[in-house]
Design a protein around this motif. Sequence first.
Motif, mmCIF file in Angstrom:
data_model
loop_
_atom_site.group_PDB
_atom_site.id
_atom_site.type_symbol
_atom_site.label_atom_id
_atom_site.label_comp_id
_atom_site.label_asym_id
_atom_site.label_seq_id
_atom_site.Cartn_x
_atom_site.Cartn_y
_atom_site.Cartn_z
ATOM 1 N N ALA A 94 0.879 -1.240 0.187
ATOM 2 C CA ALA A 94 0.003 0.068 0.037
ATOM 3 C C ALA A 94 0.730 1.296 -0.016
ATOM 4 N N VAL A 95 0.526 2.390 -0.601
ATOM 5 C CA VAL A 95 1.099 3.616 -0.482
ATOM 6 C C VAL A 95 0.556 4.654 0.435
ATOM 7 N N GLN A 96 1.542 5.305 1.119
ATOM 8 C CA GLN A 96 1.132 6.315 2.115
ATOM 9 C C GLN A 96 0.657 7.588 1.325
ATOM 10 N N ILE A 97 -0.208 8.108 1.901
ATOM 11 C CA ILE A 97 -0.673 9.418 1.208
ATOM 12 C C ILE A 97 -0.966 10.299 2.361
ATOM 13 N N ASP A 98 -0.208 11.655 2.114
ATOM 14 C CA ASP A 98 -0.414 12.513 3.382
ATOM 15 C C ASP A 98 -1.856 13.227 3.389
ATOM 16 N N PRO A 99 -2.026 13.560 4.459
ATOM 17 C CA PRO A 99 -3.348 14.133 4.839
ATOM 18 C C PRO A 99 -3.731 15.206 3.853
ATOM 19 N N ASP A 100 -3.046 16.118 3.397
ATOM 20 C CA ASP A 100 -3.306 17.078 2.363
ATOM 21 C C ASP A 100 -3.722 16.574 1.072
ATOM 22 N N HIS A 101 -3.329 15.430 0.722
ATOM 23 C CA HIS A 101 -3.428 14.706 -0.738
ATOM 24 C C HIS A 101 -4.456 13.631 -0.704
ATOM 25 N N ARG A 102 -5.288 13.571 0.390
ATOM 26 C CA ARG A 102 -6.344 12.472 0.837
ATOM 27 C C ARG A 102 -7.530 12.789 -0.138
ATOM 28 N N VAL A 103 -8.322 12.072 -0.642
ATOM 29 C CA VAL A 103 -9.672 12.237 -1.356
ATOM 30 C C VAL A 103 -10.515 12.811 -0.265
ATOM 31 N N ALA A 104 -11.433 13.629 -0.404
ATOM 32 C CA ALA A 104 -12.366 13.855 0.768
ATOM 33 C C ALA A 104 -13.084 12.630 0.960
ATOM 34 N N GLY A 105 -13.484 12.590 2.205
ATOM 35 C CA GLY A 105 -13.958 11.414 2.877
ATOM 36 C C GLY A 105 -13.247 10.304 3.182
ATOM 37 N N TYR A 106 -11.692 10.306 2.910
ATOM 38 C CA TYR A 106 -10.914 9.300 3.210
ATOM 39 C C TYR A 106 -9.786 9.741 4.420
ATOM 40 N N ALA A 107 -10.053 10.841 4.838
ATOM 41 C CA ALA A 107 -9.089 11.530 5.661
ATOM 42 C C ALA A 107 -8.566 10.629 6.906
ATOM 43 N N ASN A 108 -9.303 9.772 7.534
ATOM 44 C CA ASN A 108 -8.852 8.873 8.428
ATOM 45 C C ASN A 108 -8.115 7.742 8.070
ATOM 46 N N TYR A 109 -7.856 7.514 6.777
ATOM 47 C CA TYR A 109 -6.951 6.369 6.046
ATOM 48 C C TYR A 109 -5.797 6.904 5.752
ATOM 49 N N ALA A 110 -4.720 6.234 5.984
ATOM 50 C CA ALA A 110 -3.210 6.360 5.643
ATOM 51 C C ALA A 110 -2.763 5.796 4.365
ATOM 52 N N THR A 111 -3.117 4.560 4.152
ATOM 53 C CA THR A 111 -2.536 3.851 3.189
ATOM 54 C C THR A 111 -3.463 3.274 2.114
ATOM 55 N N PHE A 112 -3.268 3.390 0.608
ATOM 56 C CA PHE A 112 -4.318 2.940 -0.244
ATOM 57 C C PHE A 112 -3.773 2.087 -1.355
ATOM 58 N N HIS A 113 -4.413 1.616 -2.191
ATOM 59 C CA HIS A 113 -3.897 0.861 -3.356
ATOM 60 C C HIS A 113 -3.135 1.831 -4.260
ATOM 61 N N PRO A 114 -1.787 1.236 -4.633
ATOM 62 C CA PRO A 114 -0.980 2.165 -5.321
ATOM 63 C C PRO A 114 -1.414 2.119 -6.923
ATOM 64 N N THR A 115 -2.568 2.601 -7.425
ATOM 65 C CA THR A 115 -3.085 2.360 -8.890
ATOM 66 C C THR A 115 -2.171 2.514 -9.833
ATOM 67 N N PHE A 116 -1.280 3.793 -9.406
ATOM 68 C CA PHE A 116 -0.597 4.038 -10.396
ATOM 69 C C PHE A 116 0.668 3.188 -10.659
ATOM 70 N N LEU A 117 0.968 2.551 -9.626
ATOM 71 C CA LEU A 117 1.919 1.397 -9.643
ATOM 72 C C LEU A 117 1.605 -0.017 -10.391
ATOM 73 N N TYR A 118 0.076 -0.113 -10.162
ATOM 74 C CA TYR A 118 -0.503 -1.299 -10.860
ATOM 75 C C TYR A 118 -0.363 -1.092 -12.523
ATOM 76 N N GLU A 119 -0.642 0.154 -12.662
ATOM 77 C CA GLU A 119 -0.743 0.656 -14.187
ATOM 78 C C GLU A 119 0.676 0.661 -14.664
ATOM 79 N N LEU A 120 1.737 1.016 -13.779
ATOM 80 C CA LEU A 120 3.046 1.009 -14.467
ATOM 81 C C LEU A 120 3.654 -0.433 -14.532
ATOM 82 N N LEU A 121 3.223 -1.114 -13.866
ATOM 83 C CA LEU A 121 3.725 -2.742 -14.035
ATOM 84 C C LEU A 121 2.717 -3.268 -15.080
#
Length: 346
Positions: free
Chosen positions: A160-187
């Motif tokens: 999972a990728v860590q996302i800083d609070p300032d870059h989190r999508v609205a409604g997901y402020a309480n989550y810190a790690t997410f699917h790295p979809t950019f990495l999935y697409e890269l691979l």
Amino acid sequence: MDLASIPSPSESVWHLGPVPIRAYALCLIAGIVVACWIAEARMRRRGAPEWAVLDLAVWAVPFGIVGGRLYHVFTSPDAYFGPDGDPWKILAVWEGGLGIPGAILLGGVGVWLGCRQLKLPFTMVADSIVLGIPVAQAIGRLGNWFNQELYGRPLDAWWAVQIDPDHRVAGYANYATFHPTFLYELLWNLGVALVVWLSDRRFKFGAGRAVALYVALYGIGRFWIEGLRIDPAEAMFGLRLNQWMSIIVVVAAVAYLLLARGTRQVFVFEGDERTAVDWDSDAAKDAGYVDGALPKGVLLAPPADAEAAGTPEPDETEDTRPEEDGVADEPSDAPQAEAGKTRDDG
């Protein structure tokens, strides 16, 4: 640093004096350079003029950037035309937001215009350069990592990728790690490039069929990766607009791949003109092609140039007159005798 997940870069912009150096722009430029390098190598091995890819890039790159930006704005209009949107941000390409389908579509128009200028067959060129496109996309996705964007649903896993609070999508402020979809697409894009390369070597695609294979494979990957993303986007009937677009392009690409006929073409010289012929034709073999490509380091040259390079110039001092009956003419002593007699008489 939490080694149980992938950290995001703390900075995406560096300043060289008053000039901002943006990671997203660097990744975009690096992708373009690598794509051009791959395309140039493949086009040369098919007999295209040297550095023709640079003339094509003059058309394809700006068209692709404009097309990618327009597609992004079309699929995510709220950021620009919504209640808190800013239409002027449409011009802020360096902040991210290039839609690949739009970039490919208008970029292809740019390649077509460049081919008209250079008088090169469009489908032949497209099949040559397509391998560099997914590689460029993979490099460009690193820019999304620097910008902390295009990630997916919350995920608790080591990748999972860590996302800083300032870059989190609205409604997901309480989550810190997410699917790295950019990495999935890269691979996924690197895998697409590998499959296209191996398939093209095996089947010698022509008539744009290598492009169709790339589009189909990319569309399949984009469909499931898009389903993981949580950034705002237009949706219809439970699917994001990009997913509907993926379905359309996959169906169209598979149909084209099955229905289109044509094999790889390469250039040969007919006089001073480059002409496209089938890779397994006698003309291609006579020009030096091996299994549909010129050997590495070999450039296609006009026959006259090849003869000039391989045939030594005759020695002007050498007597090249044909021998009669296999015996060379012997020099005559008569002129010397006459000359000697003249000297004696004098």
